[in-house]
Design a protein around this motif. Structure first.
Motif, mmCIF file in Angstrom:
data_model
loop_
_atom_site.group_PDB
_atom_site.id
_atom_site.type_symbol
_atom_site.label_atom_id
_atom_site.label_comp_id
_atom_site.label_asym_id
_atom_site.label_seq_id
_atom_site.Cartn_x
_atom_site.Cartn_y
_atom_site.Cartn_z
ATOM 1 N N CYS A 14 24.424 21.938 -91.836
ATOM 2 C CA CYS A 14 25.804 22.411 -91.996
ATOM 3 C C CYS A 14 25.879 23.587 -92.958
ATOM 4 C CB CYS A 14 26.697 21.273 -92.489
ATOM 5 S SG CYS A 14 26.925 19.937 -91.305
ATOM 6 N N ALA A 15 25.039 23.570 -93.984
ATOM 7 C CA ALA A 15 25.042 24.647 -94.977
ATOM 8 C C ALA A 15 24.394 25.918 -94.427
ATOM 9 C CB ALA A 15 24.313 24.194 -96.237
ATOM 10 N N ARG B 104 19.332 15.916 -93.867
ATOM 11 C CA ARG B 104 18.985 17.013 -92.953
ATOM 12 C C ARG B 104 20.226 17.545 -92.238
ATOM 13 N NH1 ARG B 104 13.688 15.479 -89.592
ATOM 14 N NH2 ARG B 104 13.810 17.732 -89.216
ATOM 15 N N LEU B 105 21.171 16.670 -91.955
ATOM 16 C CA LEU B 105 22.420 17.113 -91.314
ATOM 17 C C LEU B 105 23.212 18.023 -92.249
ATOM 18 C CD1 LEU B 105 25.748 16.335 -91.135
ATOM 19 C CD2 LEU B 105 24.545 17.124 -89.105
ATOM 20 N N GLY C 251 30.390 18.849 -91.821
ATOM 21 C CA GLY C 251 29.848 18.414 -93.105
ATOM 22 C C GLY C 251 30.922 17.855 -94.027
ATOM 23 N N ARG C 252 32.079 18.536 -94.064
ATOM 24 C CA ARG C 252 33.166 18.080 -94.935
ATOM 25 C C ARG C 252 33.703 16.721 -94.478
ATOM 26 N NH1 ARG C 252 36.529 23.810 -95.542
ATOM 27 N NH2 ARG C 252 35.157 24.766 -97.115
ATOM 28 N N GLN C 253 33.857 16.549 -93.162
ATOM 29 C CA GLN C 253 34.392 15.283 -92.656
ATOM 30 C C GLN C 253 33.414 14.133 -92.909
ATOM 31 O OE1 GLN C 253 36.450 15.008 -88.962
ATOM 32 N NE2 GLN C 253 37.032 17.177 -88.937
ATOM 33 N N VAL C 254 32.125 14.403 -92.763
ATOM 34 C CA VAL C 254 31.123 13.379 -93.036
ATOM 35 C C VAL C 254 31.194 12.953 -94.497
ATOM 36 C CG1 VAL C 254 28.634 12.953 -93.237
ATOM 37 C CG2 VAL C 254 29.551 14.021 -91.162
ATOM 38 N N THR D 178 24.384 27.135 -91.241
ATOM 39 C CA THR D 178 25.223 27.865 -90.288
ATOM 40 C C THR D 178 26.651 27.300 -90.310
ATOM 41 O OG1 THR D 178 24.481 26.372 -88.523
ATOM 42 C CG2 THR D 178 23.295 28.454 -88.757
ATOM 43 N N PRO D 179 27.357 27.462 -91.414
ATOM 44 C CA PRO D 179 28.664 26.808 -91.568
ATOM 45 C C PRO D 179 29.703 27.218 -90.528
ATOM 46 C CG PRO D 179 28.323 28.437 -93.283
ATOM 47 C CD PRO D 179 27.011 28.265 -92.592
ATOM 48 N N SER D 180 29.672 28.458 -90.080
ATOM 49 C CA SER D 180 30.698 28.923 -89.151
ATOM 50 C C SER D 180 30.347 28.666 -87.687
ATOM 51 C CB SER D 180 30.955 30.419 -89.353
ATOM 52 O OG SER D 180 29.760 31.155 -89.130
ATOM 53 N N ALA D 181 29.128 28.252 -87.411
ATOM 54 C CA ALA D 181 28.721 27.991 -86.030
ATOM 55 C C ALA D 181 29.398 26.728 -85.505
ATOM 56 C CB ALA D 181 27.201 27.838 -85.951
ATOM 57 N N THR D 182 29.564 26.655 -84.195
ATOM 58 C CA THR D 182 30.167 25.472 -83.579
ATOM 59 C C THR D 182 29.144 24.345 -83.517
ATOM 60 O OG1 THR D 182 31.693 26.793 -82.249
ATOM 61 C CG2 THR D 182 31.248 24.532 -81.508
ATOM 62 N N ALA D 183 29.500 23.206 -84.072
ATOM 63 C CA ALA D 183 28.632 22.034 -84.025
ATOM 64 C C ALA D 183 28.976 21.158 -82.827
ATOM 65 C CB ALA D 183 28.758 21.220 -85.311
ATOM 66 N N LEU D 184 30.280 20.917 -82.613
ATOM 67 C CA LEU D 184 30.730 19.985 -81.579
ATOM 68 C C LEU D 184 31.783 20.642 -80.702
ATOM 69 C CD1 LEU D 184 31.283 16.869 -83.910
ATOM 70 C CD2 LEU D 184 29.223 17.406 -82.582
ATOM 71 N N ASP D 185 31.651 20.417 -79.404
ATOM 72 C CA ASP D 185 32.653 20.876 -78.439
ATOM 73 C C ASP D 185 33.069 19.657 -77.634
ATOM 74 O OD1 ASP D 185 33.789 21.673 -75.899
ATOM 75 O OD2 ASP D 185 33.040 23.702 -76.247
ATOM 76 N N PHE D 186 34.349 19.274 -77.752
ATOM 77 C CA PHE D 186 34.853 18.107 -77.034
ATOM 78 C C PHE D 186 36.062 18.503 -76.213
ATOM 79 C CE2 PHE D 186 37.564 14.224 -76.874
ATOM 80 C CZ PHE D 186 36.712 13.438 -76.112
ATOM 81 N N LEU D 187 35.858 18.664 -74.928
ATOM 82 C CA LEU D 187 36.938 19.017 -73.999
ATOM 83 C C LEU D 187 37.657 20.290 -74.435
ATOM 84 C CD1 LEU D 187 38.411 15.428 -73.452
ATOM 85 C CD2 LEU D 187 36.684 16.611 -72.069
ATOM 86 N N GLY D 188 36.908 21.200 -75.066
ATOM 87 C CA GLY D 188 37.486 22.462 -75.521
ATOM 88 C C GLY D 188 37.846 22.492 -76.990
ATOM 89 N N TYR D 189 37.943 21.322 -77.625
ATOM 90 C CA TYR D 189 38.164 21.270 -79.080
ATOM 91 C C TYR D 189 36.822 21.526 -79.765
ATOM 92 C CZ TYR D 189 38.540 19.198 -83.727
ATOM 93 O OH TYR D 189 38.477 18.974 -85.087
#
Length: 572
Positions: free
Chosen positions: A39-40, A34-35, A61-64, A42-53
């Motif tokens: 990813c497929a 399902r994850l 998806g690619r890193q997983v 909405t590929p360009s959408a932001t999934a994670l925001d960490f302190l601005g990164y």
């Protein structure tokens, strides 16, 4: 009408918000499948925001997939392999979590605040062969100890600075290097692999055939009245079903445009499901903090303008009392979802004075992946209720003494049945048999259901203390205190705490010839207990109450403490 069987009457259905059906089919496919679909979409959408990164869904998806391939090819992870995660909230957590599942393995979530002996029990009991951790000094030495003691064979180390935006990365490297452990100089360096060396290989994992109903996705450790953590085996179907149930219950709240605050730690079952799994499979943006600190949290709210805030009562209380957080910081929040511990009248009222945000309380437990009941997320529910059973979930209340199913309004033990309920405890058939009876999960919590199907909790059967959403076991504290030479007898109870929900209080009878101070005993406990387990206060008594057979009794101490609280309120 008695709740003789769920099919006779589910009175909560009539109280469901419009458009939500109890019997809606649930998606129970493997979690990582399902994850990747998300990813497929909405590929360009932001999934994670960490302190601005920011990490896009495409990159996630690619890193997983990349890490999953390395886990299979270099570490031999296959179906059933236990992999322990010892990480704070960073982008590494979801990458590692979903990669382990994609490789066929089982995630063992670990609390970085735990002591080494606590971690050794959990990781050792699970039989985890591999540990994924981080190079922060607060965490890495514990991972190194697990390697030195042979509890795990090898570890993958994530490099904290690589998760930061470029400017912050440079500043961290220049001014905060003392916060990092010297991984290259570690005594176990030959057993360590840096994540960065694995992520550059761009391999594809071999597909693993997963049976969602049978294959275990997460082995989540919880405990019982003995205080010994047990591994609740949660299948892919258990976790996936709970995600689907909550997506339905949100009635569009968890839409791709939503932003979810993830300040609760992912290793906690509530955060794992509500802050990580659910928003990522629905395409939301997950905004993370590695730990809760007031100023960074306020800055996060102003910078990102999130609309969903999963929280524990401790966090709700901190927000309500913080001078640096006001209506402006909270204006984007549509709903705050409180779970992990009971939400008091006091905290509710304090929060309401600062924000008109819908504050919805939910209830769950590790063995149910975890959510069982929740207040409506779009409109107010009955005050002080934990809401209604979520779609696909049956609940009933059984008389504590006889086990007979009780009428609505009558108190009894809450019992649960649904697709999110675990398959059992790892390696503990006896505990499984005691907890799962004829398909029903015995929660050990006492309460009742009203005629409209709203659930109210009034007490717990167990002595378990829930402090800031974490389980605290009196026996752990008692055994640690009993080792002190000045302590003759000790017993620990949980008492209401306006900030943490509950807090442990220790009662001590001192040995003759000794006169320790409270500060001395707390100092003694500092390396034996984690911060959550540390007693709020230690009270000295000449004698501790006992039952007729000589067993230390907590009942009288609870009554005594309640009377003391009442006197304090009257004097105030």
């Amino acid at each position: 009408m008695a709740q003789t069987s769920p099919g006779d009457r589910r009175q909560w259905e009539s109280s469901y918000p419009d458009g939500i059906e109890w019997s809606t089919p649930l998606d129970t496919r493997p979690v990582h499948v399902r994850l990747i679909e998300s990813c497929a979409r909405t590929p360009s959408a932001t999934a994670l925001d960490f302190l601005g990164y920011k990490m896009s869904y495409r990159s996630l998806g690619r890193q997983v997939e990349n890490l999953a391939a390395s886990l299979q090819q270099q570490f031999g992870v296959k179906k059933g392999t236990r992999v322990a995660l010892l990480l704070p909230n960073t982008p590494f957590y979801p990458v590692a979590y979903f990669a382990v599942l994609m490789a066929g393995g089982t995630v063992v979530n670990c609390n970085p605040l735990y002591t080494v002996p606590e971690l050794e029990h959990i990781v050792g009991d699970a039989g985890a062969e591999l540990l994924i951790t981080i190079d922060l000094k607060q965490v890495f030495p514990k991972a190194e100890a697990l390697l030195e003691h042979g509890t795990v064979k090898s570890a993958i180390v994530c490099e904290f600075a690589t998760a930061l935006p470029l400017v912050k990365r440079l500043m961290f490297s220049a001014f905060r290097r003392d916060d990092l452990a010297d991984v290259d100089a570690a005594t176990t360096a030959d057993k360590l692999t840096k994540l960065s060396t694995l992520m550059g290989q761009n391999n594809k994992p071999a597909p693993v055939e997963i049976d969602p109903l049978e294959d275990i996705a997460v082995q989540q450790y919880t405990g019982g009245t003995t205080g010994t953590p047990k591994g609740a085996m949660l299948s892919h179907a258990n976790i996936s079903a709970n995600m689907s149930q909550l997506e339905l219950w949100g009635d569009g709240l968890f839409a791709p445009s939503a932003k979810v605050v993830a300040v609760l730690p992912f290793f906690h079952i509530f955060a794992m499901t509500v802050c990580m799994n659910l928003p990522l499979i629905t395409g939301c943006q997950v905004i993370m903090l590695p730990r809760f600190e007031l100023a960074p949290f306020a800055k996060l709210l102003r910078r990102t303008r999130p609309n969903i805030l999963p929280a524990v009562p401790t966090l709700i209380a901190a927000i309500a009392r913080a001078k640096g957080i006001g209506a402006d910081e909270l204006q984007s929040i549509e709903v705050a979802i409180s779970g992990g511990a009971p939400l008091s009248h006091e905290v509710r009222d304090e929060y309401a004075k600062k924000s008109s945000t819908l504050l919805a309380e939910g209830y769950g437990l590790t063995e149910a992946s975890p959510v069982v009941c929740c207040a409506a997320l779009r409109n107010p529910s009955k005050p002080m209720s934990i809401g209604l059973p979520i779609p696909g979930t049956d609940v009933r209340f059984a008389d504590i003494d006889s086990g007979e199913i009780v009428e609505p309004g009558a108190d009894g033990e809450l019992q649960v049945r649904g697709p999110q309920v675990m398959s059992g405890y790892f390696g503990d058939e006896e505990a499984t048999g005691e907890t799962l009876k004829d398909g029903w999960l015995r929660t050990g919590d006492v309460g009742h259901m009203d005629e409209d199907g709203y659930v109210f909790l009034v007490d717990r059967i167990k002595d378990l203390i829930i402090c800031s959403g974490f389980n605290v076991y009196p026996r752990t504290i008692e055994e640690a205190l009993a080792e002190h030479e000045a302590v003759e007898e000790v017993t620990v109870i949980g008492v209401p705490d306006s900030y943490r929900g509950e807090a442990p209080v220790a009662y001590v009878k001192v040995r003759e010839g000794h006169s320790p101070k409270e500060s001395e005993l707390k100092s003694y406990l500092s390396d034996k207990l984690n911060k959550v387990e540390m007693p709020r206060e230690i009270i000295f008594k000449e004698e501790l109450p006992k039952t007729l057979i000589g067993k230390l009794s907590k009942k009288e101490l609870r009554a005594e403490h309640a009377e003391m609280r009442d006197r304090t309120r009257e004097q105030a």
